[in-house]
Design an enzyme around this catalytic site. Structure first.
Site, mmCIF file in Angstrom:
data_model
loop_
_atom_site.group_PDB
_atom_site.id
_atom_site.type_symbol
_atom_site.label_atom_id
_atom_site.label_comp_id
_atom_site.label_asym_id
_atom_site.label_seq_id
_atom_site.Cartn_x
_atom_site.Cartn_y
_atom_site.Cartn_z
ATOM 1 N N ASN A 1 13.289 -8.580 14.684
ATOM 2 C CA ASN A 1 13.540 -10.333 13.811
ATOM 3 C C ASN A 1 13.912 -11.608 14.376
ATOM 4 O O ASN A 1 15.213 -11.665 14.468
ATOM 5 C CB ASN A 1 13.256 -10.358 12.306
ATOM 6 C CG ASN A 1 13.101 -10.747 11.207
ATOM 7 O OD1 ASN A 1 12.108 -12.405 11.583
ATOM 8 N ND2 ASN A 1 13.949 -11.912 9.939
ATOM 9 N N LYS B 1 13.758 -14.601 13.198
ATOM 10 C CA LYS B 1 12.898 -15.625 12.482
ATOM 11 C C LYS B 1 13.594 -16.794 13.175
ATOM 12 O O LYS B 1 12.161 -17.049 14.400
ATOM 13 C CB LYS B 1 14.719 -15.736 11.720
ATOM 14 C CG LYS B 1 15.308 -14.145 11.208
ATOM 15 C CD LYS B 1 16.322 -14.385 9.971
ATOM 16 C CE LYS B 1 16.849 -12.741 9.998
ATOM 17 N NZ LYS B 1 18.057 -12.453 8.552
ATOM 18 N N HIS C 1 11.534 -10.406 2.990
ATOM 19 C CA HIS C 1 12.612 -10.381 3.504
ATOM 20 C C HIS C 1 13.502 -10.989 2.220
ATOM 21 O O HIS C 1 12.729 -12.655 1.547
ATOM 22 C CB HIS C 1 12.427 -11.237 4.456
ATOM 23 C CG HIS C 1 13.634 -10.832 5.646
ATOM 24 N ND1 HIS C 1 14.745 -12.056 5.179
ATOM 25 C CD2 HIS C 1 13.942 -10.080 6.699
ATOM 26 C CE1 HIS C 1 16.063 -11.735 6.152
ATOM 27 N NE2 HIS C 1 15.449 -10.771 6.641
ATOM 28 N N GLU D 1 15.708 -13.687 2.638
ATOM 29 C CA GLU D 1 15.055 -14.662 3.113
ATOM 30 C C GLU D 1 13.607 -15.361 2.605
ATOM 31 O O GLU D 1 14.039 -17.139 1.618
ATOM 32 C CB GLU D 1 14.984 -15.818 4.380
ATOM 33 C CG GLU D 1 16.629 -15.328 4.945
ATOM 34 C CD GLU D 1 16.522 -15.057 6.161
ATOM 35 O OE1 GLU D 1 17.999 -14.757 6.635
ATOM 36 O OE2 GLU D 1 15.736 -15.391 7.272
ATOM 37 N N GLU E 1 18.013 -3.677 3.141
ATOM 38 C CA GLU E 1 18.763 -4.874 3.647
ATOM 39 C C GLU E 1 19.505 -5.866 2.782
ATOM 40 O O GLU E 1 18.961 -6.540 2.124
ATOM 41 C CB GLU E 1 17.848 -6.122 4.750
ATOM 42 C CG GLU E 1 17.336 -5.555 5.936
ATOM 43 C CD GLU E 1 16.546 -7.104 6.386
ATOM 44 O OE1 GLU E 1 17.208 -6.879 7.624
ATOM 45 O OE2 GLU E 1 16.017 -7.534 5.758
ATOM 46 N N GLY F 1 23.059 -11.682 8.302
ATOM 47 C CA GLY F 1 23.765 -12.802 8.880
ATOM 48 C C GLY F 1 25.272 -12.795 8.690
ATOM 49 O O GLY F 1 25.828 -14.333 9.419
ATOM 50 N N SER G 1 23.465 -6.933 9.795
ATOM 51 C CA SER G 1 24.006 -7.545 11.005
ATOM 52 C C SER G 1 24.810 -5.947 11.764
ATOM 53 O O SER G 1 25.366 -5.744 11.997
ATOM 54 C CB SER G 1 26.089 -7.636 10.391
ATOM 55 O OG SER G 1 25.440 -8.550 9.564
#
Length: 259
Positions: free
Chosen positions: A10, A12, A102, A104, A174, A180, A220
């Site tokens: 991904n 992003k 996701h 985010e 996730e 991140g 990560s």
């Protein structure tokens, strides 16, 4: 049942068109000596504006070792939805997979479980594969509600899907606190949660669908962690963030998934 591993990158909101094309060219060069029949399913998800450039690079190469994903979609075919991209548009751009749900998207753009479900149905109806994300925050983990929260997300996302549609889908676990941050969920614990997810899928869609569905770990993921993660019983691959932005590190993850 033997499930083919999936390693998805991904990207992003990174990389302009030329940079995206160069990255996928570099990645394909890194993977050129791998046997297509036995290597993991490798997927990259560039930004919308780079889908054409990346698809062209893949087509020009003709090696067939990397597949294309979209980072998001809308569940309507067309209309007055400024800024959105339909599943048909993603398909037209060469995508075979679409990431939905996701954290985010949920956190910054208000994506709900109901929207994830509508998107999953539309993606499957168009013959593409949804990569359905789920995960808990640090506060939820510390409160001891990880399993119930994720089970609720999965039940909502898969609501109304047939067992065959569920089997074709991909789920990515996730933990939000590991995305991140450089923090990676312990492999044994990640596997426990993923096994729990598989149990929820079994309750919803039956044993065959639960055995067939690929469930990935994300958060990560690095070349140094992938072998231990893939050694677990229920982890079928990885949804990779930062490490997918460099061809050499992403290729090491792909290779590590086979060991």
């Amino acid at each position: 049942m033997s499930r083919r591993p999936v390693i998805a990158g991904n990207w992003k909101m990174h990389k302009l068109q030329a940079e995206s094309a160069q990255l996928v060219n570099d990645l394909m060069a890194e993977l050129k000596d791998m046997d297509k029949a036995t290597m993991p399913e490798v997927v990259v998800a560039p930004v919308f504006t780079s889908l054409y450039a990346v698809n062209k690079a893949m087509t020009d190469c003709g090696c067939g070792r990397v597949r294309l994903a979209c980072q998001n979609c809308y569940f309507e075919t067309q209309g007055a939805f400024t800024g959105e991209v339909s599943v048909e548009m993603a398909k037209d751009a060469g995508c075979e997979y679409i990431i939905i749900g996701h954290s985010e998207r949920r956190q910054y753009f208000g994506e709900t479980d109901e929207m994830v479900n509508k998107k999953a149905k539309k993606i499957l109806a168009e013959g593409l594969v949804p990569i359905i994300c789920c995960g808990e925050s640090l506060e939820q983990r510390e409160a001891g509600v990880t399993d119930s929260h994720i089970a609720s997300q999965i039940k909502a996302a898969l609501n109304g899907l047939t067992p065959d549609e569920v089997a074709k889908s991909i789920i990515a676990y996730e933990p939000i606190w590991a995305i991140g941050t450089g923090k990676t969920c312990d492999s044994v614990e990640a596997n426990r949660v993923i096994a729990m997810i598989r149990g929820v899928v079994k309750d919803i869609a039956g044993a065959n669908a639960a055995d067939a569905i690929r469930i990935l770990y994300g958060g990560s993921v690095k070349p140094e962690t992938i072998e231990e993660q893939m050694a677990q019983s229920d982890i079928d691959g990885a949804l990779v963030g930062g490490a997918s932005l460099k061809a050499d590190s992403f290729a090491k993850i792909v290779r590590g998934a086979l060991k």
